[in-house]
Design a protein around this motif. Structure first.
Motif, mmCIF file in Angstrom:
data_model
loop_
_atom_site.group_PDB
_atom_site.id
_atom_site.type_symbol
_atom_site.label_atom_id
_atom_site.label_comp_id
_atom_site.label_asym_id
_atom_site.label_seq_id
_atom_site.Cartn_x
_atom_site.Cartn_y
_atom_site.Cartn_z
ATOM 1 N N THR A 1 -15.680 -8.806 -5.319
ATOM 2 C CA THR A 1 -16.274 -9.136 -3.841
ATOM 3 C C THR A 1 -16.433 -10.839 -3.856
ATOM 4 O O THR A 1 -16.585 -11.177 -2.931
ATOM 5 N N ARG A 2 -16.732 -11.227 -4.999
ATOM 6 C CA ARG A 2 -17.069 -12.686 -4.838
ATOM 7 C C ARG A 2 -16.062 -13.633 -4.578
ATOM 8 O O ARG A 2 -16.182 -14.462 -3.875
ATOM 9 N N ASN A 3 -14.834 -13.191 -5.086
ATOM 10 C CA ASN A 3 -13.522 -13.980 -4.647
ATOM 11 C C ASN A 3 -12.886 -13.197 -3.580
ATOM 12 O O ASN A 3 -11.804 -13.938 -3.016
ATOM 13 N N THR A 4 -13.248 -11.943 -2.955
ATOM 14 C CA THR A 4 -12.575 -11.252 -2.296
ATOM 15 C C THR A 4 -10.934 -11.137 -2.597
ATOM 16 O O THR A 4 -10.098 -11.263 -1.756
ATOM 17 N N VAL A 5 -10.890 -10.806 -3.751
ATOM 18 C CA VAL A 5 -9.627 -10.248 -4.599
ATOM 19 C C VAL A 5 -9.473 -8.890 -4.756
ATOM 20 O O VAL A 5 -10.263 -7.996 -5.218
ATOM 21 N N ILE A 6 -8.047 -8.345 -4.367
ATOM 22 C CA ILE A 6 -7.954 -6.864 -4.636
ATOM 23 C C ILE A 6 -6.650 -6.878 -5.319
ATOM 24 O O ILE A 6 -5.621 -7.663 -5.080
ATOM 25 N N GLY A 7 -6.348 -5.920 -6.398
ATOM 26 C CA GLY A 7 -5.190 -6.076 -7.225
ATOM 27 C C GLY A 7 -4.819 -4.484 -7.467
ATOM 28 O O GLY A 7 -5.818 -3.799 -7.941
ATOM 29 N N PHE A 8 -3.707 -4.295 -7.718
ATOM 30 C CA PHE A 8 -3.278 -2.896 -7.832
ATOM 31 C C PHE A 8 -1.861 -2.860 -8.456
ATOM 32 O O PHE A 8 -1.102 -3.705 -8.447
ATOM 33 N N LEU A 9 -1.389 -1.812 -9.254
ATOM 34 C CA LEU A 9 -0.222 -1.438 -9.548
ATOM 35 C C LEU A 9 0.563 -0.502 -8.660
ATOM 36 O O LEU A 9 0.228 0.419 -8.284
ATOM 37 N N ARG A 10 2.044 -0.768 -8.502
ATOM 38 C CA ARG A 10 2.762 0.257 -8.028
ATOM 39 C C ARG A 10 3.832 0.700 -9.073
ATOM 40 O O ARG A 10 4.332 0.005 -9.796
ATOM 41 N N HIS B 1 0.844 -1.209 -0.038
ATOM 42 C CA HIS B 1 0.273 -0.028 0.031
ATOM 43 C C HIS B 1 0.866 1.200 0.102
ATOM 44 O O HIS B 1 1.949 1.294 0.668
ATOM 45 N N PRO B 2 0.465 2.329 -0.753
ATOM 46 C CA PRO B 2 1.347 3.549 -0.687
ATOM 47 C C PRO B 2 1.649 4.052 0.754
ATOM 48 O O PRO B 2 0.377 4.316 1.416
ATOM 49 N N LEU C 1 9.666 -8.731 2.518
ATOM 50 C CA LEU C 1 8.818 -7.585 2.328
ATOM 51 C C LEU C 1 9.380 -6.193 2.710
ATOM 52 O O LEU C 1 9.410 -5.313 1.728
ATOM 53 N N ALA C 2 10.236 -6.201 3.551
ATOM 54 C CA ALA C 2 11.084 -4.697 3.832
ATOM 55 C C ALA C 2 12.134 -4.615 2.875
ATOM 56 O O ALA C 2 12.356 -3.530 2.464
ATOM 57 N N ARG C 3 12.673 -5.792 2.503
ATOM 58 C CA ARG C 3 13.865 -5.694 1.452
ATOM 59 C C ARG C 3 13.322 -5.427 -0.196
ATOM 60 O O ARG C 3 13.816 -4.537 -0.776
ATOM 61 N N LEU C 4 12.028 -6.009 -0.291
ATOM 62 C CA LEU C 4 11.505 -5.492 -1.801
ATOM 63 C C LEU C 4 10.922 -4.316 -1.566
ATOM 64 O O LEU C 4 11.256 -3.655 -2.522
ATOM 65 N N HIS C 5 10.684 -3.621 -0.479
ATOM 66 C CA HIS C 5 10.242 -2.409 -0.394
ATOM 67 C C HIS C 5 11.337 -1.588 -0.670
ATOM 68 O O HIS C 5 10.916 -0.479 -1.314
ATOM 69 N N ALA C 6 12.219 -1.757 -0.359
ATOM 70 C CA ALA C 6 13.776 -1.098 -0.463
ATOM 71 C C ALA C 6 14.131 -1.273 -1.943
ATOM 72 O O ALA C 6 14.753 -0.336 -2.327
ATOM 73 N N ASP C 7 14.265 -2.467 -2.532
ATOM 74 C CA ASP C 7 15.144 -2.760 -3.333
ATOM 75 C C ASP C 7 14.223 -2.548 -4.659
ATOM 76 O O ASP C 7 14.699 -2.149 -5.828
ATOM 77 N N LEU C 8 12.905 -2.410 -4.678
ATOM 78 C CA LEU C 8 12.084 -2.350 -5.912
ATOM 79 C C LEU C 8 11.682 -0.803 -5.797
ATOM 80 O O LEU C 8 10.593 -0.469 -5.007
ATOM 81 N N PRO C 9 12.107 0.083 -6.758
ATOM 82 C CA PRO C 9 11.871 1.426 -6.715
ATOM 83 C C PRO C 9 10.172 1.709 -6.972
ATOM 84 O O PRO C 9 9.712 2.697 -6.254
ATOM 85 N N ALA C 10 9.570 0.577 -7.381
ATOM 86 C CA ALA C 10 7.763 0.863 -7.778
ATOM 87 C C ALA C 10 7.457 0.883 -6.295
ATOM 88 O O ALA C 10 6.302 1.525 -6.312
ATOM 89 N N MET C 11 7.868 0.355 -5.289
ATOM 90 C CA MET C 11 7.228 0.242 -3.887
ATOM 91 C C MET C 11 7.396 1.299 -2.997
ATOM 92 O O MET C 11 6.821 1.210 -1.887
ATOM 93 N N HIS C 12 8.213 2.403 -3.554
ATOM 94 C CA HIS C 12 8.290 3.452 -2.661
ATOM 95 C C HIS C 12 8.490 4.729 -3.203
ATOM 96 O O HIS C 12 8.204 5.715 -2.438
ATOM 97 N N ALA C 13 9.184 4.867 -4.378
ATOM 98 C CA ALA C 13 9.514 6.076 -5.095
ATOM 99 C C ALA C 13 8.437 7.086 -5.230
ATOM 100 O O ALA C 13 8.715 8.413 -5.240
ATOM 101 N N MET C 14 7.088 6.528 -5.374
ATOM 102 C CA MET C 14 5.977 7.604 -5.509
ATOM 103 C C MET C 14 4.864 7.413 -4.626
ATOM 104 O O MET C 14 3.734 7.419 -4.609
ATOM 105 N N ASP C 15 5.418 7.196 -3.355
ATOM 106 C CA ASP C 15 4.270 7.058 -2.221
ATOM 107 C C ASP C 15 3.469 8.077 -2.132
ATOM 108 O O ASP C 15 2.412 7.966 -1.667
#
Length: 606
Positions: free
Chosen positions: A508-517, A440-441, A480-494
């Protein structure tokens, strides 16, 4: 006290030793008389009366007073009552339950973090990874002092990939059960775990390991203990004279009179003191909402509107702006983070543009919605899915920290593990919850123990249950903390809405959420574009078609159902392929496997 901008207040007032003895100075404008007494006169309180001088500061020199000696001020108040008070500007104190101040010796600590402090003003925190580990030092591991905790905590945090440690208050406090939130001495490092130089070692050592240190700091209220600030000179001096504003009903404490210049100077000096004298990387300012609203926790007839007839506390607004400007000026690069629980506008807008001037704000709405959601059985989550998704549409309204803090693991709330309903794979749902937090941003904050699945609620008088830690949860938290640091998509435009885009929030039928960073508006390459997909149901979903913005191979960079995390191993064999088949309004799509109660992250292979 208004000269604080020229000479720091802690160098003007308090106890300062020299060749001729110790100079004692204290502000008590309405006192009839003030005497300093202590170890140097066998606590007789007759030998060293003080003289009133400029700015209503009482002063005397005691030739026999030396560093390490304890003392208090005997104040004959405006009301004629004699009170023995600790020094508001003391820089050392007896360890609770004792309450006297101590003449502080000059620091002998030699800092080694020059490079760290030189680089800090040039950082861009909003665009950098920030994974904060919140700690109560007395109960992280029992029996450790500042120096021992520094080494062990740095090892733990660095191994996990967290970037910051946030300490619950280490300002001296008389009652340990307040967790430091009822401060008795605003310039004293608590002696429970060592000396001020021991704490300097703590900060210096974490800096040497690449870990920043934040401190929880409490300017909204203070305790009513007789030795402390309340009715200091026989009048409401630090607290409000107005009985409708004098107390903070939630905590049974006094509220600071933020309209009084000397009180503002006192608090701002404390904030600057901690950041300069201890090289802290910032402050988390506690209970900001309680300062901003005149009617906070007050019913009809218990508060008075401002001159405009509204509930805004204009004095608090002015104070917070001055506080943030002062810390930023004195300590370039230090972060000011607000615990602010309402929709007050512009908390992280600069003061020059009319905001409060904080760098970040805790997103408590995000936290409440997410924890309420995952506390439901999977079959009942669909009705709350819209609430959880709502925070993503407003994720950049302010610069946010996403907190799962100490407040969420006490008072019968359980822990992350025990919030998950019975009958569920609790470890899987905790890994899923952490993955949602890190995707999440916003910057991340996690309270100690939640990174390894602590089951017992936190208590300040015992250590964490390290012997019962879940290795899979801890490995996932670190990844997760390392991915957050290593992948610019996960933090650069928070803090930029262009760094986020939906894949799907309506299933909501499958309770799935998806998004792009995204790391930039047009990101399409590995690490700069990440798809994050969450299956909050308790069913494995096979052949799940989802639209993607880039054609070709996408590498699976995280699957919280992986065997090494303790999961059941269902996944995508390391990759998926987006083909020329439109879906979800996008020109390409892929069929993917979504393991039950799990998150999967993908990035395009280039």
């Amino acid at each position: 006290m208004n000269e604080a901008a020229v000479v720091p207040l802690w160098r003007r007032l308090g106890a300062h030793s020299g060749a001729d003895g110790t100079v004692f100075s204290v502000w008590a404008p309405n006192a009839r008389a003030v005497t300093v007494f202590g170890d140097f006169d066998e606590w007789a309180a007759v030998d060293h009366p003080m003289c009133r001088g400029a700015d209503d500061v009482w002063t005397t020199v005691v030739p026999g007073a030396r560093p390490g000696m304890s003392y208090k001020f005997r104040v004959v108040g405006a009301d004629g009552i004699v009170r023995d008070k600790a020094d508001p500007l003391a820089r050392a104190a007896q360890c609770p339950p004792e309450t006297a101040s101590v003449i502080a010796a000059d620091s002998e600590f030699v800092w080694s973090d020059d490079a760290w402090c030189t680089a800090r003003p040039h950082r861009r925190p909003a665009a950098e990874p920030m994974s904060i580990y919140e700690v109560h030092l007395g109960s992280w591991r029992s029996g450790l002092g500042y120096r021992e905790a520094a080494v062990q905590l740095a090892d733990h945090v660095a191994a996990l990939g967290f970037t910051h440690v946030q300490l619950m208050p280490v300002t001296e406090h008389p009652y340990g059960g307040s967790w430091g939130y009822q401060v008795g001495s605003y310039f004293v490092c608590t002696g429970r775990w060592g000396t001020a130089d021991d704490f300097r070692f703590f900060v210096d050592h974490l800096h040497s390991r690449g870990v920043a240190v934040l401190l929880d700091w409490v300017p909204a209220h203070f305790p009513k203990d007789p030795f402390a600030l309340g009715e200091f000179d026989g009048t409401p001096l630090y607290e409000h004279a107005d009985p409708l504003r004098r107390e903070q009903p939630d905590w049974g404490t006094y509220a600071f009179n933020l309209g009084r210049p000397e009180v503002r100077d006192f608090l701002i000096a404390s904030a600057v003191y901690w950041c300069t004298e201890f090289h802290l990387d910032g402050l988390r300012v506690d209970a900001v909402a309680s300062m901003l609203y005149l009617d906070y926790s007050r019913g009809d007839g218990q508060w008075r509107p401002n001159a405009r007839g509204t509930n805004e506390n204009d004095e608090a607004v002015a104070f917070l702006r001055a506080l943030n400007d002062a810390v930023h000026a004195a300590c370039p690069g230090a972060l000011m983070i607000a615990e602010e629980s309402t929709a007050w506008p512009g908390v992280t807008t600069t003061t020059a543009r009319g905001g409060l001037g904080f760098d970040f704000k805790w997103n408590l709405g995000w936290m409440h919605d997410l924890l309420s959601f995952v506390s439901r059985p999977p079959s009942q989550r669909a009705q709350l899915q819209e609430h959880v998704a709502f925070s993503l549409t407003h994720a950049t309204a302010e610069r946010y920290v996403l907190p799962i803090s100490h407040d969420e693991v006490v008072h019968g709330k359980g822990t992350l593990v025990t919030r998950i309903p019975d009958g569920c794979d609790r470890a899987a749902h905790v890994r899923l919850t952490l993955a949602y937090q890190w995707a999440h941003p916003g910057k991340k904050l996690l309270f100690m123990g939640q990174e390894f699945g602590q089951e017992r609620e936190w208590a300040d008088d015992r250590g964490l249950d390290w012997d019962r830690s879940d290795a899979g949860i801890m490995l996932a938290a670190g990844d997760l903390a390392r991915l957050h640091a290593d992948l610019p998509a996960m933090h650069a435009m928070d803090d930029d809405a262009r760094g986020f885009d939906w894949l799907d929030a309506r299933d909501t039928r499958n309770t799935v959420i998806g998004f792009l960073r995204r790391a930039d508006e047009h990101a399409r390459t590995e690490g700069r574009l990440v798809a994050c997909v969450f299956n909050f149901s308790d069913r494995d979903l096979y052949g799940y078609r989802l639209g993607f913005p880039v054609r070709g191979v996408w590498r699976e960079v995280l699957n919280t159902a992986a065997v090494e995390y303790g999961g059941h191993g269902v996944g995508n064999l390391g990759q998926i392929v987006a083909v020329d088949e439109p879906s979800h309004g996008r020109p390409y799509s892929a069929t993917i496997t979504l393991p039950a109660a799990s998150a999967v992250f993908f990035t395009p292979v280039t």
